[in-house]
Motif scaffolding. Structure first.
Motif, PDB file in Angstrom:
ATOM      1  N   SER A 209      -3.295 -24.068 -19.253  1.00  0.00           N
ATOM      2  CA  SER A 209      -2.744 -24.853 -20.348  1.00  0.00           C
ATOM      3  C   SER A 209      -3.914 -25.433 -21.129  1.00  0.00           C
ATOM      4  O   SER A 209      -4.711 -26.193 -20.572  1.00  0.00           O
ATOM      5  CB  SER A 209      -1.836 -25.965 -19.834  1.00  0.00           C
ATOM      6  N   SER A 210      -4.024 -25.087 -22.382  1.00  0.00           N
ATOM      7  CA  SER A 210      -5.156 -25.514 -23.197  1.00  0.00           C
ATOM      8  C   SER A 210      -5.262 -27.040 -23.217  1.00  0.00           C
ATOM      9  O   SER A 210      -4.301 -27.739 -23.537  1.00  0.00           O
ATOM     10  CB  SER A 210      -5.010 -24.988 -24.621  1.00  0.00           C
ATOM     11  N   GLY A 211      -6.430 -27.550 -22.830  1.00  0.00           N
ATOM     12  CA  GLY A 211      -6.689 -28.975 -22.846  1.00  0.00           C
ATOM     13  C   GLY A 211      -6.271 -29.690 -21.581  1.00  0.00           C
ATOM     14  O   GLY A 211      -6.642 -30.854 -21.380  1.00  0.00           O
ATOM     15  N   GLU A 212      -5.481 -29.057 -20.726  1.00  0.00           N
ATOM     16  CA  GLU A 212      -5.010 -29.688 -19.502  1.00  0.00           C
ATOM     17  C   GLU A 212      -5.490 -28.965 -18.252  1.00  0.00           C
ATOM     18  O   GLU A 212      -5.892 -29.595 -17.278  1.00  0.00           O
ATOM     19  CB  GLU A 212      -3.476 -29.755 -19.508  1.00  0.00           C
ATOM     20  N   ASN A 213      -5.417 -27.656 -18.240  1.00  0.00           N
ATOM     21  CA  ASN A 213      -5.897 -26.880 -17.104  1.00  0.00           C
ATOM     22  C   ASN A 213      -6.534 -25.587 -17.635  1.00  0.00           C
ATOM     23  O   ASN A 213      -5.816 -24.734 -18.162  1.00  0.00           O
ATOM     24  CB  ASN A 213      -4.765 -26.537 -16.143  1.00  0.00           C
TER      25      ASN A 213
END
Length: 841
Positions: free
Chosen positions: A815-819
């Motif tokens: 997930s872009s920006g989160e994982n």
């Protein structure tokens, strides 16, 4: 050499070190630190210090101190040090006399214990053979030299001289500047070579960076040639770290140093013989010495107990280590002497990763395939050297025979659900090196020309047994190998007993014409297995102006047989069997510098360009001439940059400040040069169209740190010395994650494996910085001194809040920006405390 065994082993090593060992290690140090207090006691009035030569700025070994009013006569000890008990306060005339140098007199007011150094100006002798050798005798450009006393006062070194070298420009560590082997000017640390009194040493530090394997006080000086090193060094491709040991003992003495994680001791005594002097009277003279020293680490004795008492958890992965050294020398007469050196060390580390109580590691995002894994690391060495020296002053010859016997064992067994290639992987390697070397020097034109050279025969017996990894899919372009990918690697059994023989020689000539110095040289090596010779011409020139300005230029060609590289052998033993289908690795070094001195200040700037080529790269393919081979000479690396340094030396004999500030700019780029396919021997087919997607383009090297600023300073006031070190630096690069593999099940847990992008080493962490502080206090006594020291690493706690970990949560999809995300490291405390006591007698 890029290889997969190193990639996987380093991945597991970083995991256990950075995510498991270091956070608890820091917590345990703090717990132990807070459990102790510092003792103090009543002192006598002591006059102490060091006698220095005004020309060389080095300590004077032969000197006597007189205080007529007190009827005191005292000879200085090793390294010019003295300690005199003063019966009462007052003002006294102090005389210092040294045969061959001269004398000096000073009126000294003593109102309490006083640290005071004395400086003697050498006497000028006409028509005699007195020769004063100073720093002009050694190469300045690309060479960094520090004495052990200077290194001891550098904070965050755990009192270790090798650790303190990272305070110099261009020298770094592989793990955040705190742990790991030395990285010098952005080159691969496996291309460096270490020597102790001319004997090659494969593992100079415990566990690759915890402590040096030789006692501080057995070292007299450490020379670091960051590049463009002289022709006498034949094996290294990047840099040289040359350690010189103590070679003078005038009286019985010793040192005992107890620190937070280890203790060191050193004992020394002269060999006396009775001779008749010119007056027919008998007198005792020193005819040699014995020195014995060693260190033992006691992390496993103290820290696990305290850690369990505080946390109620067991600590199962602390290292055990020890080392020993013994040196002896005997002078038959003023021309002939024989000496012997023995040293060794042992490191053992066993780690078992078990699920702990509370929130599970999986819920925290850790890879479930690590659970149930085991790791064992064991390395040791025993080195021996015997030297016979004939020295007339103009001509010197040293014949030495040595043995360097090393062993490295590692065992990795990943969790029960990991791929088969990640289980029961082990290698037991024993690179044994035996050599005979004859060194000579001859001043054939007095004060103008000196020729130096050596001849060497080296016998390499490399033995290994275990399993080696072979790539079955496209080579990982970045990040960590996926433990769940069964087709990524396969293992091949290894059972080798290989012999390689080399013949080597070097010669250079130092020409000195006034303030101009020129040293042309050449090194020659011949590898019997490959039936190949390599010739490496080198040179250095410098000119010193009347304004104390020196300009220097050095460089040359550097070649190395990777078949005899013990670092490569430990991970890929089959490289030692390769013949001439792989050529020697090569490099061209070019360094230019300028130095300006003014009083105690020195300003220097150096620019360098080092091009490494013909690098062997792990690449299984079908060669038209040699059949299936596992490598080729296509790798290249370019390291370039500059270093600026301003240094202030302490004024001897006064309370004064000292230190330096340096800035290093470095660019280091690499390409493998592989554009073909990987060949599978079993199916006799090529497995993919392109083995390395980045083979034909330059990428950032793993050890490139572009900007580094270092400030080291201290102030000595009477018995106190306070020093600090501030570092600000950009990070090593890393490869971004761009997605995830299809999810798999590990038991009842869903696992998402990361997919690394092809834009290798394109990202950096935020700029990092830290401050380290050290305070020492020296109490002087008639028999010696006691020095207390305390230091705080990361004094203002930036590590505690710094976001310097690229974290992938295996329990979540991409997930872009989160994982993945860049997060704060799992440090338990904002700082690392350390303290110890040193007793010298």
């Amino acid at each position: 050499m890029k290889n997969f065994n190193v990639l996987f082993i380093n991945s597991m090593f970083r995991y256990f070190i950075c995510k498991k060992f270091i956070p608890i290690f820091i917590s345990a140090l703090a717990i132990v630190f807070l459990s102790f207090g510092i003792l103090s006691g009543q002192e006598k009035i002591i006059l102490s210090g060091t006698v220095y030569d005004d020309i060389t700025k080095k300590p004077v070994d032969f000197a006597t101190i007189f205080i007529p009013e007190l009827k005191i006569k005292k000879r200085v000890g090793l390294n010019g040090e003295f300690s005199i008990v003063i019966p009462e306060k007052g003002t006294y005339d102090v005389y210092v006399v040294s045969t061959g140098l001269g004398s000096m007199q000073a009126k000294v007011e003593i109102n309490g214990s006083l640290a005071r150094d004395f400086i003697i100006k050498p006497a000028y002798v006409r028509g005699a053979t007195l020769t004063v050798k100073d720093e002009k005798e050694k190469q300045k450009v690309s060479r960094k030299t520090m004495t052990v006393e200077e290194l001891k006062e550098v904070p965050a070194s755990f009192g270790d001289s090798m650790n303190a070298l990272t305070s110099m420009p261009g020298i770094d560590r592989t793990n955040g500047g705190f742990f790991g082997p030395l990285v010098i000017r952005g080159a691969n640390p496996y291309w460096n070579r270490y020597y102790i009194d001319g004997i090659p040493i494969n593992e100079p530090m415990h566990f690759g960076g915890l402590h040096a394997v030789i006692a501080n006080d057995l070292m007299s000086e450490i020379d670091v040639y960051a590049s463009a090193f002289p022709s006498k060094y034949g094996g290294p491709l990047a840099a040289v770290i040359d350690i010189n040991t103590l070679d003078t003992v005038k009286e019985f003495g010793g040192i005992f140093d107890v620190g937070l994680i280890s203790a060191t001791t050193l004992l020394k005594m002269p060999i006396k013989k009775t001779v008749m002097d010119s007056k027919g009277e008998l007198e005792e003279q020193n005819s040699g010495y014995f020195i014995a020293s060693g260190r033992i680490g006691y992390l496993t004795l103290l820290i696990p107990l305290i850690y369990k008492l505080i946390t109620n958890n067991e600590l199962t992965y602390l290292p055990e280590y020890y080392d020993y050294q013994f040196k002896a020398r005997y002078y038959f007469d003023k021309f002939n002497s024989i000496s012997f050196l023995a040293l060794g060390s042992s490191d053992t580390w066993k780690i078992a990763y078990k699920q702990v109580s509370g929130k599970s590691e999986y819920d925290k995002g850790e890879d479930p395939l690590h659970i149930g894994s085991n790791f064992m690391f064991d390395q040791s060495f025993h080195n021996f050297g015997t030297y016979y020296t004939f020295d007339t002053g103009l001509f010197k010859n040293t014949l030495m025979a040595y043995a360097s016997l090393s062993r490295q064992y590692f065992y990795i067994n990943s969790g029960p659900d990991a791929a088969a290639w990640a289980k029961d992987l082990y290698m037991d390697s024993k690179p044994y090196i035996y050599g005979i070397k004859d060194n000579f020097s001859f001043e054939w034109i007095k004060k103008v020309a000196e020729i130096r050279g050596a001849f060497e025969y080296t016998y390499y017996k490399f033995m290994a047994k275990g399993k080696s990894l072979v790539a079955m899919e496209q080579r990982p372009t970045g990040g960590e190998p996926d433990l769940g990918n069964a087709g990524l690697f396969t293992t091949l059994p290894v059972d080798l007993d290989t012999v390689n023989i080399t013949y080597s020689a070097f010669v250079d000539n130092k020409f000195t014409f006034g303030d101009f110095k020129f040293i042309p040289g050449v090194h020659w090596d011949y590898l019997e297995r490959a039936k190949e010779s390599i010739v490496s011409p080198r040179g250095m020139a410098s000119y010193k102006f009347p304004t104390e300005t020196t300009i220097s230029l050095a460089g040359g060609l550097y070649k190395s047989f990777f078949q005899t590289n013990p670092y490569f052998f430990a991970q890929n033993p089959e490289y030692s069997t390769y013949g001439n289908f792989l050529q020697p690795e090569k490099a061209v070094h070019t360094v230019a510098g300028i130095e300006q001195k003014y009083d105690l200040y020195t300003f220097s700037i150096e620019g360098y360009y080092n091009y490494f080529y013909n690098l062997a790269v792990a690449y299984g393919h079908l060669d038209a001439k040699h059949g299936f081979v596992e490598g080729q000479n296509s790798g290249e690396l370019k390291a370039m940059g500059f270093e600026i340094m301003i240094r202030k030396d302490k004024r001897q004999g006064f309370s004064d400040y000292f230190g330096w500030v340096s800035y290093t700019y470095n660019q280091s780029v690499y390409r493998s040069g592989i554009t073909g396919s990987v060949y599978d021997k079993a199916s006799e087919t090529y497995l993919n169209e392109k083995f390395d997607p980045n083979g034909d383009r330059w990428i950032r090297n793993d050890f490139e740190r572009v900007h580094t600023l270092k400030l080291v300073g201290g102030y000595k006031w009477e018995n106190f010395t306070i020093s600090g070190r501030f570092q600000l630096y950009t990070s090593f690069p890393f490869t971004p994650i761009v997605g995830n593999e299809p999810p798999t099940m590990v038991g009842d847990r869903t696992r998402y494996a990361p997919v690394y992008g092809t834009d290798v080493n394109s990202k950096h962490f935020p700029v990092d910085h830290r401050l380290d502080i050290r305070l020492s206090y020296q109490s002087n006594y008639k028999w010696g001194y006691i020095k207390w020291y305390i230091e705080v690493i990361n004094a203002y706690g930036y590590w505690y809040t710094a976001k310097d970990e690229y974290f992938w949560a295996f329990n979540k999809p991409y997930s872009s920006g989160e994982n993945p995300r860049i997060k704060q490291s799992d440090q338990s405390l904002p700082f690392i405390p350390n303290f110890g006591i040193e007793v010298k007698f």
